[in-house]
Write a protein that holds these residues in place. Structure first.
Motif, PDB file in Angstrom:
ATOM      1  N   UNK A   1      -7.089  20.603  -1.087  1.00  0.00           N
ATOM      2  CA  UNK A   1      -5.727  20.148  -0.775  1.00  0.00           C
ATOM      3  C   UNK A   1      -5.133  19.387  -1.956  1.00  0.00           C
ATOM      4  N   UNK A   2      -5.976  18.487  -2.557  1.00  0.00           N
ATOM      5  CA  UNK A   2      -5.500  17.711  -3.709  1.00  0.00           C
ATOM      6  C   UNK A   2      -5.147  18.638  -4.869  1.00  0.00           C
ATOM      7  N   UNK A   3      -5.974  19.678  -5.070  1.00  0.00           N
ATOM      8  CA  UNK A   3      -5.719  20.636  -6.149  1.00  0.00           C
ATOM      9  C   UNK A   3      -4.430  21.406  -5.898  1.00  0.00           C
ATOM     10  N   UNK A   4      -4.272  21.879  -4.640  1.00  0.00           N
ATOM     11  CA  UNK A   4      -3.053  22.622  -4.299  1.00  0.00           C
ATOM     12  C   UNK A   4      -1.828  21.714  -4.372  1.00  0.00           C
ATOM     13  N   UNK A   5      -2.013  20.452  -3.928  1.00  0.00           N
ATOM     14  CA  UNK A   5      -0.894  19.495  -3.991  1.00  0.00           C
ATOM     15  C   UNK A   5      -0.490  19.237  -5.438  1.00  0.00           C
ATOM     16  N   UNK A   6      -1.495  19.106  -6.316  1.00  0.00           N
ATOM     17  CA  UNK A   6      -1.217  18.887  -7.732  1.00  0.00           C
ATOM     18  C   UNK A   6      -0.518  20.085  -8.331  1.00  0.00           C
ATOM     19  N   UNK A   7      -0.998  21.300  -7.980  1.00  0.00           N
ATOM     20  CA  UNK A   7      -0.365  22.516  -8.484  1.00  0.00           C
ATOM     21  C   UNK A   7       1.077  22.627  -7.994  1.00  0.00           C
ATOM     22  N   UNK A   8       1.257  22.306  -6.694  1.00  0.00           N
ATOM     23  CA  UNK A   8       2.616  22.363  -6.135  1.00  0.00           C
ATOM     24  C   UNK A   8       3.520  21.333  -6.794  1.00  0.00           C
ATOM     25  N   UNK A   9       2.958  20.136  -7.048  1.00  0.00           N
ATOM     26  CA  UNK A   9       3.732  19.075  -7.689  1.00  0.00           C
ATOM     27  C   UNK A   9       4.127  19.471  -9.113  1.00  0.00           C
ATOM     28  N   UNK A  10       3.158  20.067  -9.849  1.00  0.00           N
ATOM     29  CA  UNK A  10       3.442  20.519 -11.219  1.00  0.00           C
ATOM     30  C   UNK A  10       4.484  21.621 -11.207  1.00  0.00           C
ATOM     31  N   UNK A  11       4.341  22.546 -10.260  1.00  0.00           N
ATOM     32  CA  UNK A  11       5.308  23.634 -10.152  1.00  0.00           C
ATOM     33  C   UNK A  11       6.700  23.091  -9.843  1.00  0.00           C
ATOM     34  N   UNK A  12       6.744  22.067  -8.958  1.00  0.00           N
ATOM     35  CA  UNK A  12       8.023  21.447  -8.604  1.00  0.00           C
ATOM     36  C   UNK A  12       8.636  20.735  -9.806  1.00  0.00           C
ATOM     37  N   UNK A  13       7.773  20.043 -10.581  1.00  0.00           N
ATOM     38  CA  UNK A  13       8.255  19.348 -11.775  1.00  0.00           C
ATOM     39  C   UNK A  13       8.798  20.333 -12.802  1.00  0.00           C
ATOM     40  N   UNK A  14       8.070  21.453 -12.975  1.00  0.00           N
ATOM     41  CA  UNK A  14       8.517  22.482 -13.920  1.00  0.00           C
ATOM     42  C   UNK A  14       9.861  23.057 -13.481  1.00  0.00           C
ATOM     43  N   UNK A  15       9.983  23.301 -12.168  1.00  0.00           N
ATOM     44  CA  UNK A  15      11.243  23.843 -11.643  1.00  0.00           C
ATOM     45  C   UNK A  15      12.392  22.869 -11.863  1.00  0.00           C
ATOM     46  N   UNK A  16      12.126  21.561 -11.547  1.00  0.00           N
ATOM     47  CA  UNK A  16      13.166  20.536 -11.749  1.00  0.00           C
ATOM     48  C   UNK A  16      13.538  20.430 -13.221  1.00  0.00           C
ATOM     49  N   UNK A  17      12.508  20.465 -14.086  1.00  0.00           N
ATOM     50  CA  UNK A  17      12.754  20.356 -15.526  1.00  0.00           C
ATOM     51  C   UNK A  17      13.562  21.545 -16.026  1.00  0.00           C
TER      52      UNK A  17
END
Length: 228
Positions: free
Chosen positions: A59-75
């Protein structure tokens, strides 16, 4: 003297022994069952902890991946938005200076104002060159106005520096008629040309005054650290 036990006595003893053995067996079985339950509970708890840890890790790994993906999208969206804003600002600035360039052609229509401006441009060149003799180039259509401007510039130059300067209008090398006006002041034996035409001054304004124009139109850039 011992007596042989009767059949009933033997049966009674056997019954007691059987009951004792049965009781011992039940207690042992109960003990084994309790121990087995304890070991099962321990093993179950261990497996649950392992699976819980594995699930938490996934879950932590998927959450981190989702968070990174969200950050990349926002950026990415922020960069696209920033580029659009910068592009729109640049278009506005280009339009602003293009309109200013269109108005340069009509600036010389006010003869008195235009003569005063030419006098200032010539005087600026005289101060910069600081020579005894210079030439001025202008459009043919401006010759009469520029001659008056030259006289005014020479007079002011002498008043300020207390020395004469020879300024001649170079009628053999006029500025292009398509030019919006202004003058060039040439010194150094023809090697130094101070381009004070209106078109050139607008180009300098685009470069030198652009940061100030941006600030006036769009406000101060909080991310900018240097203002040289």
């Amino acid at each position: 003297m011992s007596h042989a036990m009767s059949d009933d006595q033997v049966a009674g003893e056997l019954k007691k022994m059987t009951a004792f053995i049965r009781q011992e067996a039940l207690e042992k079985a109960k003990e084994i069952e309790i121990k087995a339950d304890e070991e099962f509970a321990i093993e179950k708890s261990k497996l649950v902890r392992q699976e819980t840890s594995s699930i938490d890790s996934q879950y932590a790994k998927k959450h981190k991946q989702a968070s990174m993906s969200q950050q990349i999208t926002r950026s990415t969206l922020a960069n696209k938005t920033r580029i659009k804003v910068l592009s729109a600002r640049q278009e506005l600035l280009d339009e602003l200076f293009e309109k200013a360039r269109d108005k340069l052609a009509s600036y010389s229509e006010d003869k008195g104002k235009y003569e005063g401006m030419c006098r200032g441009l010539i005087l600026e060149g005289l101060y910069a060159l600081n020579e005894d003799k210079v030439t001025v180039r202008a459009r043919k259509v401006d010759y009469d106005i520029v001659k008056k401007a030259i006289n005014g510039a020479k007079k002011e130059y002498k008043e300020n520096l207390e020395k004469d300067v020879n300024v001649e209008l170079d009628e053999k090398n006029p500025q292009p008629e398509g030019s919006p006006g202004g003058v060039s002041i040439v010194g150094g034996g023809g090697k130094i040309d101070i381009n004070n035409t209106l078109d050139e001054r607008l180009k300098l304004l685009e470069t030198d005054a652009l940061p100030m124009v941006r600030t006036v139109l769009f406000g101060k850039n909080e991310n900018r650290r240097f203002y040289d």
